[in-house]
Design a protein around this motif. Structure first.
Motif, short mmCIF file in Angstrom:
data_model
loop_
_atom_site.label_atom_id
_atom_site.label_comp_id
_atom_site.label_asym_id
_atom_site.label_seq_id
_atom_site.Cartn_x
_atom_site.Cartn_y
_atom_site.Cartn_z
N MET A 17 0.85 -1.18 0.00
CA MET A 17 0.00 0.00 0.00
C MET A 17 0.89 1.24 0.00
O MET A 17 1.68 1.45 0.90
N LEU A 18 0.76 2.03 -1.03
CA LEU A 18 1.54 3.26 -1.12
C LEU A 18 0.91 4.37 -0.30
O LEU A 18 -0.31 4.48 -0.24
N SER A 19 1.76 5.18 0.29
CA SER A 19 1.28 6.28 1.12
C SER A 19 1.27 7.56 0.33
O SER A 19 2.16 7.83 -0.48
N SER A 20 0.26 8.37 0.55
CA SER A 20 0.18 9.68 -0.10
C SER A 20 1.01 10.72 0.67
O SER A 20 1.20 11.82 0.20
N VAL A 21 1.51 10.34 1.83
CA VAL A 21 2.32 11.23 2.67
C VAL A 21 3.77 10.74 2.59
O VAL A 21 4.04 9.55 2.74
N THR A 22 4.69 11.64 2.39
CA THR A 22 6.09 11.25 2.26
C THR A 22 6.68 10.85 3.62
O THR A 22 6.22 11.30 4.67
N ALA A 23 7.72 10.03 3.57
CA ALA A 23 8.42 9.62 4.78
C ALA A 23 9.01 10.83 5.49
O ALA A 23 9.02 10.91 6.72
N LYS A 24 9.46 11.79 4.71
CA LYS A 24 10.04 13.01 5.28
C LYS A 24 8.99 13.78 6.09
O LYS A 24 9.26 14.26 7.19
N ASP A 25 7.76 13.88 5.56
CA ASP A 25 6.67 14.56 6.27
C ASP A 25 6.27 13.80 7.54
O ASP A 25 5.97 14.40 8.57
N LYS A 26 6.28 12.48 7.46
CA LYS A 26 5.96 11.66 8.64
C LYS A 26 7.01 11.87 9.71
O LYS A 26 6.68 11.99 10.89
N LYS A 27 8.26 11.92 9.30
CA LYS A 27 9.36 12.13 10.24
C LYS A 27 9.21 13.48 10.94
O LYS A 27 9.32 13.57 12.17
N LYS A 28 8.92 14.53 10.17
CA LYS A 28 8.74 15.87 10.75
C LYS A 28 7.57 15.87 11.73
O LYS A 28 7.65 16.47 12.81
N PHE A 29 6.49 15.19 11.35
CA PHE A 29 5.33 15.15 12.24
C PHE A 29 5.67 14.44 13.54
O PHE A 29 5.33 14.92 14.62
N ILE A 30 6.32 13.28 13.47
CA ILE A 30 6.65 12.53 14.68
C ILE A 30 7.55 13.36 15.58
O ILE A 30 7.36 13.41 16.81
N GLN A 31 8.51 14.04 15.00
CA GLN A 31 9.40 14.91 15.79
C GLN A 31 8.60 16.02 16.47
O GLN A 31 8.80 16.30 17.65
N TRP A 32 7.69 16.63 15.73
CA TRP A 32 6.83 17.67 16.31
C TRP A 32 6.01 17.08 17.46
O TRP A 32 5.93 17.66 18.54
N PHE A 33 5.41 15.93 17.22
CA PHE A 33 4.57 15.27 18.22
C PHE A 33 5.37 14.98 19.49
O PHE A 33 4.92 15.28 20.60
N LEU A 34 6.55 14.42 19.34
CA LEU A 34 7.37 14.09 20.50
C LEU A 34 7.82 15.33 21.26
O LEU A 34 8.01 15.28 22.48
N ASN A 35 7.97 16.44 20.57
CA ASN A 35 8.37 17.70 21.22
C ASN A 35 7.21 18.38 21.94
O ASN A 35 7.43 19.23 22.81
N HIS A 36 5.98 18.04 21.59
CA HIS A 36 4.82 18.72 22.16
C HIS A 36 3.98 17.88 23.13
O HIS A 36 3.14 18.43 23.85
N TYR A 37 4.18 16.58 23.14
CA TYR A 37 3.34 15.72 23.98
C TYR A 37 4.19 14.72 24.76
O TYR A 37 5.18 14.20 24.25
N ARG A 38 3.78 14.48 25.99
CA ARG A 38 4.39 13.45 26.82
C ARG A 38 3.51 12.21 26.72
O ARG A 38 2.29 12.30 26.89
#
Length: 182
Positions: A1-22
């Motif tokens: 299954m191909l993703s419409s979201v790039t791996a780079k965008d997923k990486k940025k999101f996860i980093q943002w998430f980890l910086n904002h939520y415990r």
């Protein structure tokens, strides 16, 4: 299954998430950090609203969420063991992995919305409520009544055209009864 979201965008999101939520479980942080550092795995990661119907999914909750801390779903088996989950992710790098994140106002987060994808495994009626089902049943009942009324009117016209008074009286009584029901 191909993703419409790039791996780079997923990486940025996860980093943002980890910086904002415990997160409620520290192992969840380890898993997300592992994903951030493995772009080949991120290619197969899909963020969705509900993972419980996915063949392989992880649900992770932040401390500000009322949901359970952690769950891993794989082919109808469920575990809360984050270490088993980590090993499964590490050993099955090419397999699609669906992730649901629970955090305060997740449905209003533009960052989350940017990486969310449609879950192809949700049942067709997943978002149908009891009220929706009741409204649909009532509408269907009314449509059936309307159809029956129309059919009776046509038969009444035919009885009039044929001069069949008995049939006419019988059908008008039936129509009157039906009209009183609706």
């Amino acid at each position: 299954m191909l993703s419409s979201v790039t791996a780079k965008d997923k990486k940025k999101f996860i980093q943002w998430f980890l910086n904002h939520y415990r997160l409620k479980k520290r192992e969840s942080v380890w898993i997300l950090n592992y994903l951030v550092n493995h772009m080949d795995i991120l290619e197969h990661v899909h963020f969705v609203r509900d993972v419980k119907y996915c063949p392989r999914g992880v649900m992770i909750s932040s401390r500000c969420s009322e949901k359970i801390p952690f769950r891993f779903y794989k082919n109808h088996l469920v575990t809360t063991d984050a270490e088993k989950t980590f090993h499964d992710i590490r050993l099955n790098k090419q397999e699609a992995l669906f992730i649901q994140l629970n955090f305060h106002q997740a449905n209003q987060s533009s960052y989350y919305a940017a990486v969310l994808e449609e879950n192809p495994f949700l049942p067709d009626d997943y978002y149908v409520t009891k009220d929706d089902k009741q409204t649909t049943a009532e509408l269907l009942d009314q449509l059936l009544i309307n159809q029956k009324q129309e059919q009776l009117r046509e038969e009444i016209d035919e009885a009039l055209d044929a001069g069949n008074q008995t049939k006419f009286l019988e059908l008008t009584k039936e129509l009157e009864k039906l009209l009183n029901q609706s």
